[in-house]
Design an enzyme around this catalytic site. Sequence first.
Site, PDB file in Angstrom:
ATOM      1  N   LYS A  39      -5.241  15.075 -24.553  1.00  0.00           N
ATOM      2  CA  LYS A  39      -5.463  16.303 -25.327  1.00  0.00           C
ATOM      3  C   LYS A  39      -5.362  16.011 -26.814  1.00  0.00           C
ATOM      4  CE  LYS A  39      -4.018  20.419 -23.879  1.00  0.00           C
ATOM      5  NZ  LYS A  39      -3.536  19.781 -22.665  1.00  0.00           N
TER       6      LYS A  39
ATOM      7  N   GLY B 107      -2.818  21.242 -15.187  1.00  0.00           N
ATOM      8  CA  GLY B 107      -1.894  22.185 -14.573  1.00  0.00           C
ATOM      9  C   GLY B 107      -0.613  21.584 -14.045  1.00  0.00           C
TER      10      GLY B 107
ATOM     11  N   ARG C 122       1.748  22.195 -26.024  1.00  0.00           N
ATOM     12  CA  ARG C 122       1.063  21.824 -24.782  1.00  0.00           C
ATOM     13  C   ARG C 122       1.309  20.351 -24.440  1.00  0.00           C
ATOM     14  NH1 ARG C 122      -3.504  25.435 -23.705  1.00  0.00           N
ATOM     15  NH2 ARG C 122      -3.805  26.901 -25.426  1.00  0.00           N
TER      16      ARG C 122
ATOM     17  N   ASN D  78      -6.185  -7.712   7.831  1.00  0.00           N
ATOM     18  CA  ASN D  78      -5.372  -6.810   8.662  1.00  0.00           C
ATOM     19  C   ASN D  78      -4.155  -7.556   9.188  1.00  0.00           C
ATOM     20  OD1 ASN D  78      -7.463  -5.039   8.253  1.00  0.00           O
ATOM     21  ND2 ASN D  78      -8.256  -5.142  10.331  1.00  0.00           N
TER      22      ASN D  78
ATOM     23  N   ARG E 282     -16.682 -14.577  15.892  1.00  0.00           N
ATOM     24  CA  ARG E 282     -15.282 -14.932  16.125  1.00  0.00           C
ATOM     25  C   ARG E 282     -15.047 -15.144  17.615  1.00  0.00           C
ATOM     26  NH1 ARG E 282     -10.750 -10.622  14.605  1.00  0.00           N
ATOM     27  NH2 ARG E 282     -11.429  -9.722  16.582  1.00  0.00           N
TER      28      ARG E 282
ATOM     29  N   GLU F 263      -5.371 -15.661   8.533  1.00  0.00           N
ATOM     30  CA  GLU F 263      -4.710 -14.383   8.839  1.00  0.00           C
ATOM     31  C   GLU F 263      -3.224 -14.547   9.104  1.00  0.00           C
ATOM     32  OE1 GLU F 263      -6.456 -12.730  12.420  1.00  0.00           O
ATOM     33  OE2 GLU F 263      -7.104 -14.716  13.048  1.00  0.00           O
TER      34      GLU F 263
ATOM     35  N   GLY G 224      -8.650 -12.640   7.344  1.00  0.00           N
ATOM     36  CA  GLY G 224      -8.410 -11.492   8.210  1.00  0.00           C
ATOM     37  C   GLY G 224      -7.239 -10.714   7.638  1.00  0.00           C
TER      38      GLY G 224
END
Length: 898
Positions: free
Chosen positions: A22, A100, A91, A785, A629, A762, A783
């Site tokens: 602002k 807000g 402000r 994950n 794979r 992995e 990999g």
Amino acid sequence: MARYVYDFAEGGRDMAGLLGGKGSNLAEMTRLGLPVPPGFTVTTEACRAFLETGSEPTGLWEEVSAHLSALEASAGRALGQPDDPLLLSVRSGAKFSMPGMMETILDVGLNDETVNGLAKVSGSERFAWDSYRRLVQMFGSTVMGVDSSRFERSLAVLKDGRGVRDDVHLTASDLIELVETYKNLIRQETGAPFPQSPAEQLRRAVLAVFESWNGQRARLYRRREHIADDLGTAVTVQRMVFGNLGADSGSGVAFTRDPATGRTGLYGDYLPDAQGEDVVAGIRNTVPLTDLKSLDATSYDRLCTHMRTLERHYRDLCDIEFTIERGTLWMLQTRVGKRTAEAAFVIAAELADEGLITPDEALTRVSGESLARLMFPRFDASAVGTALARGVPASPGAAVGAVVFDSGQAVRRAAAGEKVVLVREETTPDDLPGMIAAQAVLTSRGGKTSHAAVVARGMGKVCVCGAEELTVNAEARRFTAADGTVVEEGTVISVDGSAGAVYAGPVPLVESAVIRFLEDDREERDAQGVVDAVARALAHADAVRRLEVRANADTPEDAARARRFGAQGVGLCRTEHMFLGERRKLVEQMILAGTDAERERALTALLPLQRQDFAGILEAMDGLPVTIRLLDPPLHEFLPDRTELSVRIATARARGEEPDPHDVDLLTAVNRMHEENPMLGLRGVRLGLVVPGLVAMQVRAIGEAVAERLLAGGVPEAEIMVPLVGDVRELRLVREEVRRVLAEVSRAAGVTVDCPVGTMIELPRAALTAGRIAEEAEFFSFGTNDLTQTTWGFSRDDVEAEFFSAYLDKGVFPASPFETLDREGIGRLVGIAVAEGRATRPGLKIGVCGEHGGDPESVHFFHTAGLDYVSCSPFRVPVARLEAGRAALAETEGSDGR
């Protein structure tokens, strides 16, 4: 000594980190010569110092006083002056927009004396007391901690008593009474009076804004938007201008383009005889901005001119707040406006067409997250009711269908033309046919990387996981919501995968035009608007990106769709998905085999089926790499559930019957293979080294599929990937087997079949010994994950639903590490593996095929880390393409591009 206060004339838009959004934008408008009420900004550094110590930094109020004196001199009146008081607005204004979330206090400087001076000089007693009641209400709630609803109730009681609906119809006498009511309320609630000293009001208001940085709503917003907690907020102190001085005054909010659609034009709302907070709060019905032209043509024309100036200067959609005080227009705020995903693409394209931004800049103005929102069907927001339950938003989109509780029923009903939603406590690989048949998947357990989530995302299927409020009773064919609502099989529900919500009954869907375009609907592409804008953004991203984008695809259909979506190959083909359905019996025979010959018969029966699958995928991706794979999950996943088998056998014996011998054999095998933590047990490369013939069968199927394509004139580019390698010796043994089998295939087919052999990184040990593993690996694919799971020590199927929400709320995670890559931990392992792997094998091709390959933020990291490609589900391919382009531009600009 640090400097804590800057006049508007001293700043600019490039100082947002210090002056907040602002303050820096007010300074910029001042420099542009726009009509901005004068003022000054207290910096974010002052806020941070206050929050660290709990007291105002040394010298702050001396600086504030000096700037206030200058402001008083320019205004010709002083704060607290009885006959003509200077009034101020206070402000918040952080670096990043948080609309807000923090506090505002208006009309600072009014008290029991100055209110009469304001009434006299303005010629309106009502206006003066209206302004005073606003100050008392804002100050009482924001600074003194009185529940704001207490003020609202007092106002409502007064309006009811006077028989009016709007504040504007209250008289001066009514407002005088209301001020007294408010002041009494403050004294009752706090034990202290409303302060009459304007200087004390200002000081306490500034400190209250500082404190609001750590308010609950502000902290929640920052977590959601990934805004750092240590930035602090600036505070703007500005001379008040008044929109509540009568019919020739008012306040409004304007946008230089439609923030919902991106269309050019002036959009916004105006409220006559009102302050700006009234517009935002919605306490009265506004009129369209265009109505201002008939109410005050001069101010309207000036506003249009200023809006054009700001849009051309900022080269973007601008969000503007303004006030008209007795026919004089004042600009109170501007910022680059928030917009919908649709508007983001349209605005970027149109600004580029207008020459305000370059194509590179247009690409940085959109995001993969926005594109993802455009790709999935959505519910009509106006038709959504109360949610039956909420869970993890695992796979975006919206779907409607009849509830079914098992895969077979889903397949049967879908084949009959019915749309269904598969509801399970959690899914297993056996549920894949039902997941394919269903419009959506709903589970009461699991998280964003559970089986249901990963598979659903790969198919572009709507999915909500971990809806713990639901009690799923598959046997009774029903689930029960927390409010007691019972939903029987066949009942229609609606699933919102974007919001993680479930609704009773059908909710109308809004179709995605972007998906129709990506599926190569030329008619859709020719249409102007968001589809055209998306097409242009993707084309430019493809032109500038370095990262290739591949797809995770397990079927020819998935591969073909991925190619239409722009995939440059398959980065992960999971062979275990080819062992389901009717083939599961053959896997059972292999597991139950008592002799080598029996096992060989089962493998021999599986061979042509696997070869057919590989041939279809290679054909769909002809000329592009396909990384296959080898079997990864534990074999027990292909056997019936241990508990179900035990119950079946025990029930038969209890009835005095002999149990099915096949069930007995299966239970023996399940017990033999049972592991407490199977994801860290006999799976991946370990399975291939322990089960004779398994690797050979899969490699032979791959090799024969390659040979078949070669003989047909195709250009197959199969790559063989070995999962869960933790030591180079494991990979060496498998690679020797691969070479032997491919040599046999080559001799038999009369063509040379040569498939590169690589591995998934992995496990942490694989990343830390990547230099050794690269001696045998011809490519790496992360990999992420499993790398996240094994590094963090998390079970991805359990932890998201159990404690991730608490970790996110407490700020332990900025985002789920299964959703967005953990750069500090997993990212460091990736960096080590890339550096050491390429030190051993220069030019080593490296990619990623975990879920992070389609996550926008993670794509930026993979670009920076030097990977060659990312691989993700087909429906995430366009997202990854877009983000790969943005990452390349960010590297050029020396920023993260986000």
